[in-house]
Design an enzyme around this catalytic site. Structure first.
Site, PDB file in Angstrom:
ATOM      1  N   ASP A  44       0.797  -1.238   0.000  1.00  0.00           N
ATOM      2  CA  ASP A  44       0.000   0.000   0.000  1.00  0.00           C
ATOM      3  C   ASP A  44       0.829   1.288   0.000  1.00  0.00           C
ATOM      4  O   ASP A  44       0.291   2.364   0.227  1.00  0.00           O
ATOM      5  CB  ASP A  44      -0.957   0.044   1.213  1.00  0.00           C
ATOM      6  CG  ASP A  44      -2.122  -0.909   1.041  1.00  0.00           C
ATOM      7  OD1 ASP A  44      -2.329  -1.396  -0.088  1.00  0.00           O
ATOM      8  OD2 ASP A  44      -2.818  -1.168   2.043  1.00  0.00           O
ATOM      9  N   ASP A 262      24.406  19.849  -6.968  1.00  0.00           N
ATOM     10  CA  ASP A 262      25.247  18.683  -6.636  1.00  0.00           C
ATOM     11  C   ASP A 262      26.547  19.176  -6.004  1.00  0.00           C
ATOM     12  O   ASP A 262      27.515  19.439  -6.711  1.00  0.00           O
ATOM     13  CB  ASP A 262      25.516  17.887  -7.921  1.00  0.00           C
ATOM     14  CG  ASP A 262      26.303  16.607  -7.667  1.00  0.00           C
ATOM     15  OD1 ASP A 262      26.527  16.256  -6.487  1.00  0.00           O
ATOM     16  OD2 ASP A 262      26.699  15.969  -8.657  1.00  0.00           O
ATOM     17  N   HIS A 352      23.058  13.340 -12.965  1.00  0.00           N
ATOM     18  CA  HIS A 352      23.962  12.905 -14.030  1.00  0.00           C
ATOM     19  C   HIS A 352      23.187  13.159 -15.317  1.00  0.00           C
ATOM     20  O   HIS A 352      22.480  12.294 -15.816  1.00  0.00           O
ATOM     21  CB  HIS A 352      24.332  11.427 -13.889  1.00  0.00           C
ATOM     22  CG  HIS A 352      25.230  11.167 -12.724  1.00  0.00           C
ATOM     23  ND1 HIS A 352      25.617   9.911 -12.329  1.00  0.00           N
ATOM     24  CD2 HIS A 352      25.841  12.014 -11.845  1.00  0.00           C
ATOM     25  CE1 HIS A 352      26.416  10.000 -11.265  1.00  0.00           C
ATOM     26  NE2 HIS A 352      26.558  11.267 -10.955  1.00  0.00           N
ATOM     27  N   ARG A 395      36.362  14.760  -0.969  1.00  0.00           N
ATOM     28  CA  ARG A 395      35.943  15.251  -2.287  1.00  0.00           C
ATOM     29  C   ARG A 395      35.448  16.678  -2.105  1.00  0.00           C
ATOM     30  O   ARG A 395      34.864  17.009  -1.062  1.00  0.00           O
ATOM     31  CB  ARG A 395      34.820  14.366  -2.861  1.00  0.00           C
ATOM     32  CG  ARG A 395      34.255  14.870  -4.179  1.00  0.00           C
ATOM     33  CD  ARG A 395      33.418  13.818  -4.939  1.00  0.00           C
ATOM     34  NE  ARG A 395      32.188  13.433  -4.281  1.00  0.00           N
ATOM     35  CZ  ARG A 395      31.986  12.283  -3.672  1.00  0.00           C
ATOM     36  NH1 ARG A 395      32.942  11.368  -3.625  1.00  0.00           N
ATOM     37  NH2 ARG A 395      30.830  12.021  -3.089  1.00  0.00           N
TER      38      ARG A 395
HETATM   39  N1  GLY Z   1      26.266  12.984  -6.254  1.00  0.00           N
HETATM   40  C1  GLY Z   1      26.677  12.186  -7.321  1.00  0.00           C
HETATM   41  C2  GLY Z   1      27.828  12.756  -8.002  1.00  0.00           C
HETATM   42  O1  GLY Z   1      28.492  13.620  -7.453  1.00  0.00           O
HETATM   43  O2  GLY Z   1      28.111  12.447  -9.111  1.00  0.00           O
HETATM   44 MN    MN Z   2      27.857  14.892  -5.882  1.00  0.00          MN
HETATM   45 MN    MN Z   3      28.516  15.052  -9.068  1.00  0.00          MN
END
Ligand code: GLY
Ligand code: MN
Ligand code: MN
Length: 428
Positions: A44, A262, A352, A395
């Site tokens: 559901d 992003d 993406h 990153r």
């Molecule tokens: N968040 C996915 C990427 O950075 O590609």
């Molecule tokens: Mn990313």
């Molecule tokens: Mn990315």
């Protein structure tokens, strides 16, 4: 249906896009595109519905079980939308539906039919047409309708992807807003992070900041990865407790009016970088800043990534993480054992986003493209490196618009200098 989204782009924008498709279609052909269907999560309960990006791009229509049919016959254009019928009972339970009567005026199409009549109406409308533009296998529920009707099926993905790759002024405004909201969410996260909180608490802070500014959902599952979790590139369990001394990598972006931000930032859980963390961070930051300088029209992601790999290799040798001759290590792409992904990707309706990259992302960048720039280094705890660097994953990711002046950093509102992040965390 999410009527709020209808206001975000002028209706003319969708009409212009459809006209561009018509102009590229061969005469006496059909073009059909389907959106997604509801997906069951468990009994559901469905996943929250999100329209297919290609379909949204041409229609601005967010209901499931819909299709758009474009017909070019003897140089004349006709657009038809198929959608769910009005159903009072269902609308009481699951929400309002636009319905066949209102659809042509709202969506600026020539005609609307109930989706139940798709087979029959499609068969009638395509008589004597010679080709059909359709993405076979991409939208499984549509395959049944289109298959066996045409000898010539032409995939519309290359056409629509090329169109989506170059953003209009109105789209750029929405992406800028998605990026802006994403930046605010990262700043809030910086203020909220401290040892002994769960990663998912920070995910919640980010989500709430998105919601405060009209972004209902993230554009992908937020990654809140402390310590070695940062070395799992798409970690989204977000279930660990953040520990004193660990770094936290957050990769999170808002989806605003279906356009994605992003951003990735990495910073210490306790606000202070240790010496080895600082060394790796400064190397990633140096590479990222150099990449931002170079990611301009006519350069390619590949050219710039080659430069990033040089910087990484030199830096990793200096730190004793890579050993050997720099030139040889560059040729061997030795840094890729710690840098396993690409430098960046297209950004738009999908995080993406679609569009041809050419071989190894060597396509020259053009004004109106939006890309990410996201170098990273990930040193797992079993890597053969000096002890102090083990378990560090970093990153740094920003979003760039290609302009006639070079690029515009759409996420520059999100701090990344060690001193600036430190100040935000210290004053929280
Ligand atoms: N968040 C996915 C990427 O950075 O590609
Ligand atoms: Mn990313
Ligand atoms: Mn990315």
């Amino acid at each position: 249906m999410d009527l709020a989204y209808l206001a975000e782009l002028p209706r003319e924008e969708f009409i212009t896009r459809r006209k561009k498709v018509f102009a590229q279609m061969q005469d006496n052909s059909a073009f059909i595109i389907f959106t997604e269907t509801e997906k069951r999560r468990n009994n559901d309960c469905n996943y929250h519905f999100r329209p297919d990006s290609y379909f949204w791009y041409l229609t601005g229509f967010a209901e499931p079980e819909s299709a758009l049919l474009l017909i070019k016959r003897n140089g004349e254009y006709e657009s038809t939308i198929f959608l769910r019928k009005k159903d009072r009972e269902k609308e009481i339970w699951t929400g309002r539906r636009l319905g066949v009567e209102a659809a042509p005026e709202i969506l600026k199409v020539d005609a609307a039919f109930e989706i139940e009549h798709l087979d029959k109406t499609f068969a009638e409308k395509i008589q004597n047409l010679t080709a059909c533009y359709y993405a076979q296998g991409y939208q499984a529920w549509g395959d049944k309708v289109v298959s066996a009707q045409f000898k010539e099926v032409i995939d519309w993905r290359p056409m629509l992807s090329e169109m989506r790759l170059i953003k209009s002024t109105a789209e750029i405004a929405l992406i800028q807003q998605a990026c802006h909201i994403s930046a605010l969410a990262h700043i809030r996260a910086m203020k909220q992070v401290r040892p002994n909180r769960y990663e998912m608490e920070i995910e919640g802070e980010i989500q709430h900041e998105f919601n405060r500014f009209g972004a209902r959902f993230p554009s992908y599952n937020s990654i809140v990865a402390s310590g070695e979790n940062a070395c799992v590139l798409h970690y989204d369990e977000n279930s660990a407790v953040m520990k004193e001394g660990d770094l936290l990598l957050i990769d999170a972006g808002a989806e605003f009016a279906y356009y994605a931000g992003d951003i990735t930032r990495t910073f210490p859980v306790n606000g202070k970088f240790s010496k080895p963390q600082k060394a790796i961070y400064e190397l990633v930051l140096k590479a990222q800043k150099e990449a931002i300088k170079l990611l301009v029209p006519n350069n390619s992601i590949k050219i710039v990534n080659d430069r990033v790999m040089e910087i990484f290799t030199e830096g990793l040798v200096e730190l004793g993480i890579l050993k050997g001759d720099v030139k040889t290590l560059i040729e061997q792409k030795a840094c890729c054992q710690f840098y396993m992904h690409g430098l960046g990707h297209w950004l738009g309706l999908d995080v993406h986003d679609v569009g041809d990259y050419s071989n190894e992302r060597s396509r020259p960048l053009e004004i109106g493209m939006v890309i990410t720039v996201e170098p990273g280094l990930y040193i797992s705890s079993d890597a053969d490196v000096p002890e102090q660097y083990k378990g560090i994953g970093i990153r740094i990711e920003d979003n760039l618009l290609m302009t006639e002046y070079g690029n515009k950093n759409l996420t520059s509102g999100c701090p990344k200098e060690i001193a600036d992040i430190g100040e935000i965390m210290a004053t929280a």
